[in-house]
Scaffold this active site. Structure first.
Site, PDB file in Angstrom:
ATOM      1  N   CYS A 107      35.622  41.444  57.816  1.00 11.88           N
ATOM      2  CA  CYS A 107      35.821  40.027  57.531  1.00 11.88           C
ATOM      3  C   CYS A 107      36.929  39.547  58.461  1.00 11.88           C
ATOM      4  O   CYS A 107      38.065  40.027  58.382  1.00 11.88           O
ATOM      5  CB  CYS A 107      36.218  39.830  56.073  1.00 11.88           C
ATOM      6  SG  CYS A 107      36.617  38.122  55.659  1.00 11.88           S
ATOM      7  N   CYS A 114      44.539  26.845  58.343  1.00  7.72           N
ATOM      8  CA  CYS A 114      43.304  26.064  58.197  1.00  7.72           C
ATOM      9  C   CYS A 114      43.663  24.612  57.923  1.00  7.72           C
ATOM     10  O   CYS A 114      44.679  24.326  57.292  1.00  7.72           O
ATOM     11  CB  CYS A 114      42.461  26.622  57.047  1.00  7.72           C
ATOM     12  SG  CYS A 114      40.806  25.891  56.931  1.00  7.72           S
ATOM     13  N   GLU A 166      38.316  27.648  59.611  1.00  5.76           N
ATOM     14  CA  GLU A 166      36.940  27.141  59.603  1.00  5.76           C
ATOM     15  C   GLU A 166      36.313  27.450  60.963  1.00  5.76           C
ATOM     16  O   GLU A 166      36.670  26.832  61.975  1.00  5.76           O
ATOM     17  CB  GLU A 166      36.942  25.624  59.337  1.00  5.76           C
ATOM     18  CG  GLU A 166      35.645  24.895  59.620  1.00  5.76           C
ATOM     19  CD  GLU A 166      34.418  25.510  58.950  1.00  5.76           C
ATOM     20  OE1 GLU A 166      33.475  25.897  59.679  1.00  5.76           O
ATOM     21  OE2 GLU A 166      34.411  25.605  57.706  1.00  5.76           O
ATOM     22  N   SER A 197      30.445  31.750  58.219  1.00  8.45           N
ATOM     23  CA  SER A 197      30.545  30.960  56.992  1.00  8.45           C
ATOM     24  C   SER A 197      31.279  29.657  57.284  1.00  8.45           C
ATOM     25  O   SER A 197      32.316  29.654  57.937  1.00  8.45           O
ATOM     26  CB  SER A 197      31.312  31.763  55.941  1.00  8.45           C
ATOM     27  OG  SER A 197      31.496  30.988  54.775  1.00  8.45           O
ATOM     28  N   LEU A 221      29.482  26.510  49.249  1.00  6.24           N
ATOM     29  CA  LEU A 221      29.038  25.357  48.457  1.00  6.24           C
ATOM     30  C   LEU A 221      30.021  25.089  47.314  1.00  6.24           C
ATOM     31  O   LEU A 221      30.664  24.047  47.274  1.00  6.24           O
ATOM     32  CB  LEU A 221      27.624  25.635  47.928  1.00  6.24           C
ATOM     33  CG  LEU A 221      26.914  24.502  47.200  1.00  6.24           C
ATOM     34  CD1 LEU A 221      26.667  23.305  48.123  1.00  6.24           C
ATOM     35  CD2 LEU A 221      25.588  24.998  46.613  1.00  6.24           C
ATOM     36  N   HIS A 222      30.095  25.999  46.362  1.00  3.23           N
ATOM     37  CA  HIS A 222      31.088  26.044  45.277  1.00  3.23           C
ATOM     38  C   HIS A 222      30.980  24.915  44.253  1.00  3.23           C
ATOM     39  O   HIS A 222      31.608  24.988  43.194  1.00  3.23           O
ATOM     40  CB  HIS A 222      32.517  26.122  45.828  1.00  3.23           C
ATOM     41  CG  HIS A 222      32.692  27.209  46.834  1.00  3.23           C
ATOM     42  ND1 HIS A 222      32.208  28.481  46.643  1.00  3.23           N
ATOM     43  CD2 HIS A 222      33.266  27.210  48.069  1.00  3.23           C
ATOM     44  CE1 HIS A 222      32.488  29.219  47.703  1.00  3.23           C
ATOM     45  NE2 HIS A 222      33.111  28.479  48.589  1.00  3.23           N
ATOM     46  N   CYS A 340      38.047  37.448  48.471  1.00  3.89           N
ATOM     47  CA  CYS A 340      37.622  36.118  48.903  1.00  3.89           C
ATOM     48  C   CYS A 340      38.614  35.044  48.446  1.00  3.89           C
ATOM     49  O   CYS A 340      38.944  34.961  47.261  1.00  3.89           O
ATOM     50  CB  CYS A 340      36.226  35.839  48.312  1.00  3.89           C
ATOM     51  SG  CYS A 340      35.565  34.249  48.781  1.00  3.89           S
TER      52      CYS A 340
END
Length: 347
Positions: A107, A114, A166, A197, A221-222, A340
């Protein structure tokens, strides 16, 4: 890094050949150096032992080789390994090795910090300092690959761009890093084993389609309605669900690549059967292969909580009953803040 010097890894093979020609060296020297940079993952000119001392000194004089270094490493009880990587300018990013019986997944991060301020993500509470260069992203992967070989005797099998930042707001460098990672004179990994992602930058999702990329795409999405999604992901105000659904369909039409959704369950926010219905509605509008339902991992800045197990089970059962290909993803590395949403450069 001294001003006026070029990062040697920003040069193509033909540019290296041109340079060696200009200093009266044989063209094969360029190939040797190129192999040191990308196949052998050299971190200094001194390490390029099949070059003369004079030539190494000349390279040192004209170029930089700003290799990423491991700053700290933490080992989780479940085998997950989190690294804090130090960049040439002192900035820090994190990368995680997630081993299972069948996979070795890296990952990786694409930005220092960000700019999207997602309310549930530790990185979202940091400022964005800068984008990573493509060779820095490549270094993260190469270092995690070495770690996988050392700890588990297996090479990386998968890469997910789900670390800090991102990826689609660092579009050029992310694509260039994947080109290097998948190249036979890089790590030679199949693009089908790479997933990028995104929190949902519709314009850049369409650009991925136009560029006919070969890797997979995951949408964070979440929440499956605009009101809730905007509450936790400010990017939704300019990239709403309708626009994202259209962009994902365009991406699929152009590439036929795998699309998945990421959906973190938050207690009393998006975990009801009504929320599941809304998720099903979005799922049916996109040719998505999978919905990853993710356990929430608490962070100090956020008020969210993880739902009770029976609530998560009921949510999953409901999705299954409605023929949604969903998988409950148990988080790894929680004890070292490697799961995560937890990456925030903590030592």
């Amino acid at each position: 890094m001294k001003l006026g010097k070029t990062n040697i890894r920003q040069l193509s093979l033909s540019e290296l050949q041109e340079y060696f020609g200009s200093i009266g060296e044989k063209p094969f020297r360029a190939k040797q150096v190129y192999e040191w940079l990308w196949l052998r993952h050299a971190t200094s000119f001194d390490g390029m032992t099949n070059l003369s001392r004079e030539l190494r000194a000349k390279l040192e004089e004209h170029f930089t080789l700003p290799a990423v270094q491991v700053d700290t490493t933490q080992h989780s009880n479940d085998g997950t390994i989190k690294n804090r990587f130090k960049l040439h300018d002192g900035h820090l990013v994190e990368g995680v090795l997630i081993p299972t019986d069948t996979r070795q997944t890296a990952c990786v991060s694409s930005q220092v910090g960000c700019s999207l301020s997602c309310k549930f993500c530790a990185t979202g509470y940091m400022d964005r300092k800068r984008n990573l260069e493509f060779d820095e992203i490549f270094d993260e992967v190469a270092l995690l690959n070495e770690q996988a070989m050392g700890a588990y005797g297996k090479k990386l099998s998968n890469i997910v761009f789900m670390g800090m930042g991102e990826p689609l707001l660092n579009y050029k460098n992310v694509l260039a890093s994947i080109e290097r990672i998948t190249s036979p004179d890089g790590l030679g990994m199949s693009p089908k084993r790479i997933t990028v992602s995104t929190a949902g930058v519709a314009k850049m999702i369409r650009q991925l389609g136009d560029d006919k990329v070969k890797f997979n795409l995951a949408l964070s999405l979440h929440a499956a309605n605009d009101e809730k999604r905007s509450q936790i992901m400010p990017i939704n105000e300019t990239n709403n669900l309708k626009v994202l659904i259209e962009a994902l369909n365009y991406f699929y039409k152009q590439t036929q690549n795998q699309i998945s959704f990421e959906y973190i369950l938050f207690k009393d926010f998006n975990d009801s059967l009504k929320d599941a219905d809304e998720l099903i509605r979005v799922y049916r509008q996109v040719p998505a292969d999978l919905v990853n339902i993710i356990e929430y991992n608490p962070i100090s800045n956020a008020r969210f909580q993880k739902p009770e197990e029976e609530v998560a089970d009921a949510f999953m059962e409901y999705l299954g009953k409605h023929r949604v290909n969903a998988r409950l993803r148990r988080s790894r590395g929680k004890d070292i803040d490697a799961a995560c949403g937890q990456l925030a450069n903590k030592g």
